[in-house]
Design a protein around this motif. Sequence first.
Motif, PDB file in Angstrom:
ATOM      1  N   PRO A  43     -31.291  89.151  41.707  1.00 55.64           N
ATOM      2  CA  PRO A  43     -30.703  88.688  40.411  1.00 55.64           C
ATOM      3  C   PRO A  43     -31.399  88.262  39.248  1.00 55.64           C
ATOM      4  O   PRO A  43     -30.946  88.018  38.317  1.00 55.64           O
ATOM      5  CB  PRO A  43     -29.433  87.982  40.826  1.00 55.64           C
ATOM      6  CG  PRO A  43     -29.492  88.057  42.177  1.00 55.64           C
ATOM      7  CD  PRO A  43     -30.928  88.346  42.765  1.00 55.64           C
ATOM      8  N   ALA A  44     -32.618  87.418  39.734  1.00 55.37           N
ATOM      9  CA  ALA A  44     -33.353  86.957  38.678  1.00 55.37           C
ATOM     10  C   ALA A  44     -34.964  87.120  38.819  1.00 55.37           C
ATOM     11  O   ALA A  44     -35.220  86.873  40.191  1.00 55.37           O
ATOM     12  CB  ALA A  44     -33.129  85.265  38.603  1.00 55.37           C
ATOM     13  N   GLY A  45     -35.757  87.250  37.882  1.00 54.35           N
ATOM     14  CA  GLY A  45     -37.017  87.704  38.318  1.00 54.35           C
ATOM     15  C   GLY A  45     -38.059  86.889  37.715  1.00 54.35           C
ATOM     16  O   GLY A  45     -39.231  86.900  38.080  1.00 54.35           O
ATOM     17  N   ILE A  46     -37.759  85.984  36.926  1.00 50.83           N
ATOM     18  CA  ILE A  46     -38.791  85.141  36.167  1.00 50.83           C
ATOM     19  C   ILE A  46     -38.020  83.805  35.964  1.00 50.83           C
ATOM     20  O   ILE A  46     -36.962  83.802  35.918  1.00 50.83           O
ATOM     21  CB  ILE A  46     -38.834  85.746  34.745  1.00 50.83           C
ATOM     22  CG1 ILE A  46     -39.822  87.012  34.795  1.00 50.83           C
ATOM     23  CG2 ILE A  46     -39.955  84.773  34.182  1.00 50.83           C
ATOM     24  CD1 ILE A  46     -39.903  87.598  33.342  1.00 50.83           C
ATOM     25  N   PHE A  47     -38.840  82.778  36.171  1.00 51.61           N
ATOM     26  CA  PHE A  47     -38.342  81.432  35.990  1.00 51.61           C
ATOM     27  C   PHE A  47     -39.137  80.415  35.051  1.00 51.61           C
ATOM     28  O   PHE A  47     -40.192  80.617  34.929  1.00 51.61           O
ATOM     29  CB  PHE A  47     -38.430  80.730  37.527  1.00 51.61           C
ATOM     30  CG  PHE A  47     -37.911  81.835  38.790  1.00 51.61           C
ATOM     31  CD1 PHE A  47     -36.398  81.564  38.892  1.00 51.61           C
ATOM     32  CD2 PHE A  47     -38.313  82.758  39.333  1.00 51.61           C
ATOM     33  CE1 PHE A  47     -35.759  82.385  39.645  1.00 51.61           C
ATOM     34  CE2 PHE A  47     -38.065  83.466  40.115  1.00 51.61           C
ATOM     35  CZ  PHE A  47     -36.456  83.641  40.266  1.00 51.61           C
ATOM     36  N   THR A  48     -38.247  79.610  34.750  1.00 45.03           N
ATOM     37  CA  THR A  48     -38.930  78.568  33.735  1.00 45.03           C
ATOM     38  C   THR A  48     -38.820  77.104  34.466  1.00 45.03           C
ATOM     39  O   THR A  48     -37.555  76.625  34.663  1.00 45.03           O
ATOM     40  CB  THR A  48     -38.434  78.569  32.516  1.00 45.03           C
ATOM     41  OG1 THR A  48     -38.496  79.557  31.752  1.00 45.03           O
ATOM     42  CG2 THR A  48     -39.392  77.572  31.531  1.00 45.03           C
ATOM     43  N   PHE A  49     -39.923  76.449  34.574  1.00 46.19           N
ATOM     44  CA  PHE A  49     -39.873  75.150  35.432  1.00 46.19           C
ATOM     45  C   PHE A  49     -40.373  74.101  34.349  1.00 46.19           C
ATOM     46  O   PHE A  49     -40.804  74.378  33.220  1.00 46.19           O
ATOM     47  CB  PHE A  49     -40.851  74.910  36.365  1.00 46.19           C
ATOM     48  CG  PHE A  49     -40.738  76.047  37.683  1.00 46.19           C
ATOM     49  CD1 PHE A  49     -40.049  75.504  38.841  1.00 46.19           C
ATOM     50  CD2 PHE A  49     -40.952  77.285  37.521  1.00 46.19           C
ATOM     51  CE1 PHE A  49     -39.669  76.545  39.991  1.00 46.19           C
ATOM     52  CE2 PHE A  49     -40.683  78.194  38.494  1.00 46.19           C
ATOM     53  CZ  PHE A  49     -40.266  77.824  39.682  1.00 46.19           C
ATOM     54  N   VAL A  50     -39.541  72.937  34.663  1.00 48.71           N
ATOM     55  CA  VAL A  50     -39.930  71.755  33.761  1.00 48.71           C
ATOM     56  C   VAL A  50     -40.645  70.685  34.235  1.00 48.71           C
ATOM     57  O   VAL A  50     -40.511  70.312  35.496  1.00 48.71           O
ATOM     58  CB  VAL A  50     -38.494  71.303  33.332  1.00 48.71           C
ATOM     59  CG1 VAL A  50     -38.669  69.920  32.486  1.00 48.71           C
ATOM     60  CG2 VAL A  50     -37.539  72.127  32.500  1.00 48.71           C
ATOM     61  N   LYS A  51     -41.735  70.162  33.954  1.00 45.65           N
ATOM     62  CA  LYS A  51     -42.572  69.215  34.221  1.00 45.65           C
ATOM     63  C   LYS A  51     -41.962  68.147  34.840  1.00 45.65           C
ATOM     64  O   LYS A  51     -40.846  67.480  34.314  1.00 45.65           O
ATOM     65  CB  LYS A  51     -43.602  68.746  33.380  1.00 45.65           C
ATOM     66  CG  LYS A  51     -44.647  68.090  33.738  1.00 45.65           C
ATOM     67  CD  LYS A  51     -45.896  67.845  32.600  1.00 45.65           C
ATOM     68  CE  LYS A  51     -46.968  67.058  33.355  1.00 45.65           C
ATOM     69  NZ  LYS A  51     -47.978  66.693  32.473  1.00 45.65           N
ATOM     70  N   LYS A  52     -42.220  67.675  36.031  1.00 46.20           N
ATOM     71  CA  LYS A  52     -41.756  66.374  36.715  1.00 46.20           C
ATOM     72  C   LYS A  52     -41.998  65.078  36.039  1.00 46.20           C
ATOM     73  O   LYS A  52     -43.017  64.922  35.534  1.00 46.20           O
ATOM     74  CB  LYS A  52     -42.136  66.451  38.284  1.00 46.20           C
ATOM     75  CG  LYS A  52     -41.214  65.682  39.195  1.00 46.20           C
ATOM     76  CD  LYS A  52     -41.646  65.989  40.434  1.00 46.20           C
ATOM     77  CE  LYS A  52     -40.797  65.049  41.371  1.00 46.20           C
ATOM     78  NZ  LYS A  52     -41.029  65.439  42.838  1.00 46.20           N
ATOM     79  N   GLY A  53     -41.034  64.089  35.971  1.00 42.65           N
ATOM     80  CA  GLY A  53     -41.414  62.863  35.888  1.00 42.65           C
ATOM     81  C   GLY A  53     -41.514  62.517  34.408  1.00 42.65           C
ATOM     82  O   GLY A  53     -42.168  61.721  33.910  1.00 42.65           O
ATOM     83  N   LEU A  54     -40.862  63.148  33.419  1.00 41.59           N
ATOM     84  CA  LEU A  54     -40.913  63.178  31.832  1.00 41.59           C
ATOM     85  C   LEU A  54     -39.985  62.196  31.499  1.00 41.59           C
ATOM     86  O   LEU A  54     -40.000  61.778  30.135  1.00 41.59           O
ATOM     87  CB  LEU A  54     -40.911  64.477  31.317  1.00 41.59           C
ATOM     88  CG  LEU A  54     -42.108  65.441  31.414  1.00 41.59           C
ATOM     89  CD1 LEU A  54     -42.052  66.776  30.815  1.00 41.59           C
ATOM     90  CD2 LEU A  54     -43.514  64.691  30.886  1.00 41.59           C
TER      91      LEU A  54
END
Lengths: 325, 555
Positions: free
Chosen positions: B385-396
């Motif tokens: 149901p989802a094929g692409i993902f956007t991650f957010v950098k850790k520790g900001l």
Amino acid sequence: MTTVGSSLRPKASRARGSAKAGGASWRHRLRRDWPLLAMVAPVIVLLGVFHYFPTLGNVIAFQDYSPYAGIRGSDFIGFANFERMFSEPAFWSALLNTLAITAFQLVFYFPVPIFLALLLNSVLSVRLRTLVQGVVYLPHFFSWVLVVSLFQQMIGGAGLLAQTLRSNGYQAVDLMTKPDSFILLVTAQSIWKDAGWGMIVFLAALSTINPALYEAAAADGANRWRRLWHITLPGLRPVIVLLLILRLGDALTVGFEQFILQRSAVGGGAAEVLDTYVYYQGLLVGDFGYGAAAGLFKGVVGLVLVLLANRFAHLVGEQGVYSRS
Amino acid sequence: MIGPGGGSTNRRTFLSLLGAGAAVTAGGVTLSGCSSGDSGSSVNGRAETEDKLGGLLPKYIAYDGVKPDLPGENGGAPGFTKYPATLQRAVPDKPVKSGKEVTAMTPLWAPLPPGLGSNTYFDANNERIGAPVRFNILSGNDYGDKLGPLLASGNVPDLLCVPGWNISGLTRFGQAADKLFEDLTPYLAGDKVAAYPLLANLPTRAWAYGVWNSQLKAVPFPSTGFPWALFYRKDIFDQVGAAPPKTADELLALGKQLTDARANRWAFGGITDEIQRAFGVPSGWRKDSSGKLVHKVETPEFEEAIAFVRKVFQNGYVHPTVVGNKATDEKPLFEGGQLVIRQDGLGAWPESLQRQSSINPKFDMQPIAPFAHDGGTPITWGGDPAGIFTFVKKGLGKDRIAELLGVLNYTAAPFGTEENQLYSYGVEGKHYTRQSSGAPKLTALGQKEVATTYTFLGGRPEAITQSEYPGYVEAMNAWGNNAAKLREPNLFEGIRVEQPSKMAALAQPFDDKLQDIYRGRRPVSELKVAVKEWQTNGGNEGRDFYAKVLSDNGR
């Protein structure tokens, strides 16, 4: 005079060397040589930081390395990566391909720049020589993508040759997809791309040969072949040996891009070399430890080959890459 | 990926691969990873069930936007046959209050646009966002190759787009997700997502696939999940009097009819996966009559499909450039009429139409309706149901993470909003003009500056919207609804599986052998040897792993 002078110099040097133990002398030398040392320091730092220090990273070849856990956090697994490597038929196939290509190119590629340099050196017209030099240097600056595309456009299945044959009612040939002749193809590509560039160093060596030798030989009645044999080739010999040794050091590095670009055309059986093997089995899937093991193997084999070739060069009276004395 | 045409993973367009790539690799069902708890190595594979993630998934709150004219049936995407005259403003405030630059990395399957500072399309969007978004745009073809070293280096941007099909080729992604990316659960779980209404508009099932290590780690790009369609040039078909095939034999006959080497025209590009599907090969695993898991490469249908593809190759129906290089960029050959039938992701269709509509008015690209090799009932392969993902950098820091989620909220704006129009087409009158139908048409500046950059920073509910191409929305909607009806049952429906790395490493050597068979360098009989090797080198271990995943979930 020269003989006497030179025989004295080592003694003076030894005298200074024996005084080296004394602190005052050391300080004196530091005061005297500091500009030179300051000039060399950045290079030493550069080598240390970018060459020697990263070499320590080879330790991951003995680890189940995870970049997210780091070297300290990854488990040591001894020689497991090497055991896996040596037990993989695909590795041996890649190694054999690499060695075959190296050996083939040593015989059929390595002499080409020498031959080209000799040929060009015999051209008297400076304008013609400059033109030819420019033309044969040029392909060196093309990327492998461009070179392979060019070959594809010329002799590929949809290329010029095939189209011409087809339009004249003949069966088209695709020389880019034949595993049996792949070694010929890659050597031809290497020659087309880099032989002109490789020629530069031989041309430089040729320019250092004293023209008086040729004149004297001609006066003594030596024809062109004799002059080539007794003056030109001996003049080139140290450079040839040096480059040969250096090339042996890179025996397991036949290239990467050239092979990866043509791998699907002829299959892994013919086009898999060590570098592409490392890429597919190590880097692409993130198995850095395994990739490092294969890289270390390559490095060690290269070092051994250089040492052996250098020793051999010394035995036959050449200077080689370095000398101990 | 498997496929004579390279399977084209590396040149699929952004809409083409949603949820797709993973399910059709030789390695099998290679969904991206998800674990329970620890962040250890993913060498042994991981799995977790979607319905156990209830506590951390965002609540679905529908956004009241434009209603589609053509409904998506059976899970197919809905269609919008016209552009709305007035657009809704979906994000009233600038999400990045601090004005601090946002770094982002996204793939692109097109020429690079001018960079920040010399691109007014970027300026217009960044004005609405409240800060410059500095994109590091990489070729989609090489994205996976760059991603591994980037993750290993730990030097990730604020926002990182990661296609699922790239994840499936990486080992230890679970560890990377844990170490490098922020846990978004505290920001988005349950009602908290209401602060980001456009993210709340994403389907819950898509969110489930954004979970790694029992944490909500990524904003998903929802997908109806069709990996491929078989496209053909209807204009060339009409010219030679050909009709779309309904069986494998008809496809082979088309090979003969369409191939005219002297005219520089060949029938096929890459079609391998679609052939496998037509022969009834499962996309990953299936159970045999005794309940044992059987991988696609072990099925008799797979062998038949491989033999068929070999026949296509050996008869000379495949374009020689594709024969010479499985990773050939087939789009120019297809659009230039040098090959007539090829498989690609669905996004390739409007993309080709955009390129060709102004150059070649006769250009008519159409999908072939899914068919079975024997004329029976076909199957289609479904993806995630989802094929692409956007991650957010850790520790900001909390505030910054909220700002970055605000950016993703902006890029999730659906069709019919000002934001969607702005990041899709730029500024009206500058980057695009309105046609009489209301559909946008890019200006010369738009052609130069507008690129699918913000689009990759966030998903939005799937929709077929490009009504500027006559008949496209209707045809795409009809194809999708039909394909959705034929979707094969997925044993692992709702279960996130990260395949064992040993199995992932089998994909390349196995594909090498297939390519050799297609091109006549190995006999078809060697397929059995290759499958045997696949089984002993990790395939059987993979089977045990996947069987346990199923039994753990009571299936």
